[in-house]
Design a protein around this motif. Structure first.
Motif, PDB file in Angstrom:
ATOM      1  N   TRP A  84      22.880 -14.239   5.333  1.00 59.16           N
ATOM      2  CA  TRP A  84      21.772 -14.074   6.281  1.00 59.16           C
ATOM      3  C   TRP A  84      22.339 -13.728   7.652  1.00 59.16           C
ATOM      4  N   ALA A  85      21.919 -12.602   8.204  1.00 57.52           N
ATOM      5  CA  ALA A  85      22.660 -12.002   9.322  1.00 57.52           C
ATOM      6  C   ALA A  85      22.694 -12.865  10.576  1.00 57.52           C
ATOM      7  N   TRP A  86      21.685 -13.677  10.812  1.00 55.25           N
ATOM      8  CA  TRP A  86      21.743 -14.547  11.995  1.00 55.25           C
ATOM      9  C   TRP A  86      22.975 -15.445  11.938  1.00 55.25           C
ATOM     10  N   ASN A  87      23.391 -15.804  10.730  1.00 50.57           N
ATOM     11  CA  ASN A  87      24.489 -16.761  10.569  1.00 50.57           C
ATOM     12  C   ASN A  87      25.859 -16.108  10.353  1.00 50.57           C
ATOM     13  N   VAL A  88      25.901 -14.790  10.312  1.00 45.65           N
ATOM     14  CA  VAL A  88      27.191 -14.129  10.077  1.00 45.65           C
ATOM     15  C   VAL A  88      28.096 -14.334  11.290  1.00 45.65           C
ATOM     16  N   LYS A  89      29.296 -14.856  11.023  1.00 47.53           N
ATOM     17  CA  LYS A  89      30.222 -15.123  12.121  1.00 47.53           C
ATOM     18  C   LYS A  89      31.482 -14.288  12.023  1.00 47.53           C
ATOM     19  N   ALA A 114      29.233  -9.459  14.657  1.00 52.28           N
ATOM     20  CA  ALA A 114      29.948 -10.738  14.570  1.00 52.28           C
ATOM     21  C   ALA A 114      31.350 -10.612  15.158  1.00 52.28           C
ATOM     22  N   LEU A 166      25.757 -16.012  17.159  1.00 48.23           N
ATOM     23  CA  LEU A 166      24.383 -16.485  17.322  1.00 48.23           C
ATOM     24  C   LEU A 166      24.360 -17.960  16.955  1.00 48.23           C
ATOM     25  N   ARG A 189      19.758  -9.187  16.446  1.00 48.38           N
ATOM     26  CA  ARG A 189      20.326  -8.951  15.107  1.00 48.38           C
ATOM     27  C   ARG A 189      19.171  -9.063  14.121  1.00 48.38           C
ATOM     28  N   SER A 227      16.926  -9.449  11.272  1.00 52.68           N
ATOM     29  CA  SER A 227      17.146  -9.955   9.919  1.00 52.68           C
ATOM     30  C   SER A 227      15.867 -10.072   9.116  1.00 52.68           C
TER      31      SER A 227
END
Lengths: 417, 568
Positions: A37-42, B140, B249, B391, B393
């Motif tokens: 899930w892109a919000w969580n991509v680090k 990222a 984020l 971003r 999503s």
């Protein structure tokens, strides 16, 4: 003006591909079934989520591809003889459910359910499962466990522990041990730890001993619904008869079967007892002050979320709270955690049929864990422990893997049980 | 409709071609089994491929899928395609225009192995990527270095930047940063005949990759939005900008969403605004006021993004199809609205200053900010945009059956009214397919203000049931009508390519800008064997002849309906 009417509810194990027609035609190729899930991509390195697509790089391995294959099979665009490779694509999936979660979040669709329904169709048509799974199925049918072990050996792990046989003595809480730990002496420690902790906290605990039978999770995941229905019926009858008010299990496969899957089986009674994963139960005991940890365990550890416990059943916070209650434990998180956790590679029958793939997937998880600086991975699943443990051994890596109860026992007693 | 149980058999490549390709990539990375090619055949929002699936048309099935690992691999593959006259389709996610329309055995070149970020150059503020790198990966890595690329597409953050280069690359933050296409420094491409092209300063030995202009003719302009007609991107260098948020984020405090069957409300806590960013939502009484306010805000020079969303908020911010439909019925989200994305890009006081400017504009024009006192529940429901504006999503949150045949014309802001009016006409003419088709008619079209509002994009869509081919065909009629509208009102190009694409190019030759007419001439130079991305930007004579007669007839009917002469 058209309003789409919700369909009448059908239990999951009643459904056929036909029930997913709208869903599989409507796959939007958004590709979230393969991606974190892109919000969580680090980081770029850990931005993917589907182990099979990550390894093999073509769409049939992804949730999306399964939807397309299902559509074609449903509409008769091709059949098994045109595409014998389909069996491999469907069974390489670890059933980790990452595709399902992201797809439900975005599209309200169910690629994992579609894959499991496809597997059931393959089994029904005599095409599936993989040859490597057939012994497992035979064993469940003949011995009530998937590991070709005689029933009489099931309670050997408990020889040195005083625990009620619930058929002879009533108990409030039933400990459902599960086949893998019961028969694999390298994993006995988990059952022993769990029983020791629960008994030590004053829980009125009993077990079925040699009468326990497989929960059916492995056969459900492989797609043999008839055998699963039979096991569900037998287990529900037997468990209801015990009169136990609570069932505790530490195996995420058993936990999902008892707490979620049985309710989706047609024409079986309800399981009367409340079902808890052991980490939930431990968390409750800690909150109630019945479980305390006096000895520091000075370790930097990271928690690996087992898929069938986390993503499938929503248990993310409880094991973390248990770890955080232990003095000396420094819990550090990996990049992909909770609902976006990376699967160990061992689930869904993938380890049985595709050991190399399962081990590569575990190795990636180990790499991710090492980046946190942790000395050890902690988890609560016999399959994860086995698969990650084997990969650590193969890599000759000094990182350790523990079951949650191993750490708890260290914090409770001066010696390991 | 065909016999529903009739099998659909793919064509195969000649054995010598297959062997030659296998020698390039190795046996593991070439696939022609029936189930594999199936997964590369039905696209996401392209109604035509769904109709073909219903009609059991075997031509949507590629013959083979090959996975190169490098530019050299791609070059070798393309040369083989030229030698044997095999059409090829570059393929990443397969969301839009990747359809293998050719009736000849067609090769899919899938780039999933070419997924490395080759370099992030913090000095020159740029990143060089392989074609399978997506926006989430780039952001990222860039954010850790205090940089970002300036936006993500409204479609989805897992779009690949190289694919977006082939179209336009539309972001929510286009107001400040412009399209992806305007953020490219250079590309390395394999041209349709197998030659390698490098653009910008990277083609000067040892000069580095910092400037989009090369010493000779500017061939990058020819490739921008080229839809793959003139080659395959194998490396792309994009500009980076200063990022003023955190280095990742933040985790949502409540946790992460759970599956429906284990749903816990705590896991659906929407995110608060990002550090140094703020979203302002404004409600208006009608479209005229909305557009007036948007014009003033865009021209004032504040904000990094300015857009309006109607039915899409119901999709993006609802968790289920049922909730989406209910919110549409209730007009839960304001019909006429806009949102402004603010950021402290130059000063800690920037947001405060710019908010004051916007409040003055709204006070003059008329409008109400969503706030704790005005529709707080709506503001709360819109919170996914707090992260999505950076971003994106939830952008593919369909919560709908399917969507197809969108209208995406470009023009001055006022033309949103044309889109809305004509969409209403189309609803009367063809009949609605789904309740949500009224989005854009009864509420604002999705309006994206681009390049400080000098031009905008207006989106309206159909939501047909993909199981019902009649519905998809009806949606296609909307699409063709939309092309006629674009032509009739001299709006900008249809679809997100920002150049016209086939079949509109041939069927509506009046539509501008007419770069495709130039492309038609030069395709023969770049692609002498007509093997590259067949049927995308320009048809060859053969491709035109193969195009379905019933669609040609439908186009002429629609042209006549709008007072235009037939196209033969």
């Amino acid at each position: 003006m058209t309003y789409y009417e919700p369909k009448p509810h059908k239990k999951f194990f009643e459904k056929t591909l036909e029930d997913y027609r709208d869903s599989i035609w409507g796959c939007a190729r958004c590709n979230w079934c393969q991606n974190h899930w892109a919000w969580n991509v680090k980081s770029a390195e850990y931005s993917e989520i589907c182990p099979a697509f990550h390894e093999f790089r073509i769409f049939p391995y992804a949730g999306m591809g399964k939807m397309h294959i299902a559509r074609a099979l449903l509409e008769g665009d091709f059949d098994y003889e045109d595409a014998p490779e389909v069996v491999k694509f469907l069974y390489t999936c670890t059933t980790c459910g990452a595709c399902e979660l992201n797809c439900q979040r975005l599209q309200d669709k169910e690629p994992l359910q579609v894959n499991e329904t496809l597997r059931a169709r393959l089994v029904k048509d005599g095409i599936g499962p993989m040859p490597e799974h057939r012994n497992l199925l035979k064993s469940v049918k003949n011995y009530d466990n998937p590991w070709m072990q005689p029933r009489t050996q099931r309670d050997r792990w408990a020889r040195k522990i005083k625990i009620k046989n619930i058929e002879k003595e009533p108990a409030e809480t039933l400990f459902f041990v599960g086949c893998t730990v019961a028969f694999d002496n390298t994993q006995w420690h988990v059952a022993q730890n769990t029983a020791t902790i629960l008994l030590g906290a004053g829980v009125d605990l009993g077990m079925l001993g040699t009468k326990e039978v497989c929960c059916g999770s492995p056969v459900a995941r492989i797609g043999d619904r008839d055998t699963f229905f039979d096991l569900a019926q037998r287990n529900i009858d037997m468990l209801n008869k015990t009169g136990a008010k609570e069932i505790v299990t530490f195996c995420p496969g058993c936990f999902k079967a008892l707490s979620h899957d049985y309710a989706e089986v047609p024409d079986v009674p309800r399981l009367q007892a409340a079902v808890y994963h052991s980490s939930q139960y431990f968390d409750r005991l800690i909150t109630e002050g019945k479980l305390t940890f006096s000895r520091p365990v000075n370790k930097r550890v990271t928690w690996h979320d087992p898929c069938h416990m986390g993503r499938h059943c929503g248990i993310y916070d409880e094991p973390r709270r248990v770890l955080e209650a232990i003095p000396g434990i420094n819990l550090v998180e990996m990049e992909r955690i909770k609902d976006q956790s990376w699967c160990c590679g061992g689930g869904g029958g993938a380890r049985t049929a595709f050991m190399d793939f399962a081990q590569k997937t575990a190795a990636k998880r180990i790499g991710e864990a090492k980046k946190t600086g942790a000395e050890a991975i902690v988890t609560s699943c016999p399959f994860c422990e086995q698969n990650i443990g084997d990969a650590l051994n193969a890599m000759n890596d000094e990182m350790e893997i523990f079951d949650l109860t191993d750490i708890m026992i260290k914090a409770m007693y001066s010696r390991e049980v | 409709m065909s016999d529903t149980r009739q099998k659909v058999i793919q064509k195969k490549l000649p054995r010598e071609v297959y062997s030659a390709l296998k020698n390039v990539v190795g046996e593991q990375w070439i696939h022609e089994s029936r189930s594999v090619v199936e997964t590369y055949s039905k696209l996401s929002i392209e109604g035509g491929s769904f109709v073909k699936k219903h009609e059991k048309d075997p031509h949507v099935l590629p013959a083979c899928v090959v996975l190169p690992a490098s530019t050299d691999d791609v070059q070798a593959i393309v040369k083989i395609c030229n030698r044997y006259h095999v059409p090829f389709i570059p393929f990443t996610n397969g969301q839009v225009f990747c359809n293998p329309t050719t009736q000849d055995p067609t090769l899919i070149i899938h780039f999933s192995r070419m997924n490395r970020i080759i370099k992030i150059d913090t000095q020159n503020m740029s990143a060089t990527l392989e074609p399978y790198v997506d926006y989430a990966q780039l952001q990222a890595e860039a954010m850790k270095r205090g940089l970002w690329n300036g936006g993500t597409p409204l479609a989805t953050t897992v779009c690949k930047l190289a694919s977006q280069f082939a179209f336009a690359g539309l972001w929510q933050t286009d107001l400040k940063y412009g399209l992806l296409n305007r953020n490219i420094i250079s590309v390395k491409m394999v041209l349709p005949d197998g030659e390698i092209l490098s653009t910008g300063s990277r083609c000067i030995p040892r000069a580095g990759d910092f400037w989009e202009y090369g010493p000779g003719p500017d061939l990058m302009g020819l490739q921008r939005s080229g839809l793959g007609t003139n080659g395959i991107v194998t490396e792309i260098t994009v500009k980076l900008h200063a990022w003023v948020g955190d280095d990742a984020l933040p985790e949502i405090p409540g946790g992460r969403p759970s599956l429906k069957h284990v749903h816990d409300a705590k896991y659906d806590s929407p995110p608060e605004p990002l550090k140094n960013h703020k979203l302002l939502w404004v409600e208006f009484k009608d479209l005229d006021t909305q557009l007036k306010a948007m014009r003033e805000i865009a021209h004032s020079g504040v904000g990094i993004g300015l857009n309006a969303t109607g039915v899409y908020s119901a999709f993006y911010c609802s968790q289920t199809q049922e909730m989406t439909v209910q919110r549409c019925k209730e007009h839960f989200f304001p019909d006429w609205n806009c949102y402004v994305i603010l950021a402290n890009t130059t000063s800690d006081q920037q947001i405060a200053y710019e908010e004051e400017v916007i409040r003055q504009i709204i006070a003059e024009v008329g409008g109400t900010f969503l706030s704790e006192t005005h529709k707080p529940e709506v503001l709360k429901a819109l919170q996914p945009w707090n992260y999505d504006c950076i971003r994106h999503s939830t952008g593919y949150r369909m919560n709908r059956k399917f969507y197809a045949n969108a209208w995406l014309p470009v023009g001055p802001l006022e033309e949103a009214k044309t889109t809305s009016r004509e969409w209403k006409k189309a609803l009367d003419l063809f009949g609605e397919i789904d309740i949500t088709d009224r989005g854009g008619a009864d509420d604002t079209p999705f309006v994206y203000a681009l390049q400080r509002g000098h031009f905008c994009l207006f989106e309206t869509d159909n939501y047909p049931d993909p199981v019902l081919p009649e519905e998809i065909k009806k949606a296609q009629a909307y699409g063709i009508y939309g092309a006629a509208v674009v032509t009739k009102y001299d709006l900008g190009p249809q679809l997100m390519a920002f150049v016209n694409v086939e079949p509109f190019t041939t069927m509506f030759p009046e539509a501008g800008p007419n770069a495709h007419l130039f492309m038609r001439k030069i395709r023969q130079v770049f692609d002498p064997n007509s093997v590259a991305a067949p049927g995308r930007q320009v048809f060859t004579e053969q491709e035109w002849q193969q195009f379905p007669a019933e669609i040609k007839a439908a186009v002429n009917a629609m042209r006549e309906l709008n007072g235009m002469p037939r196209v033969e």
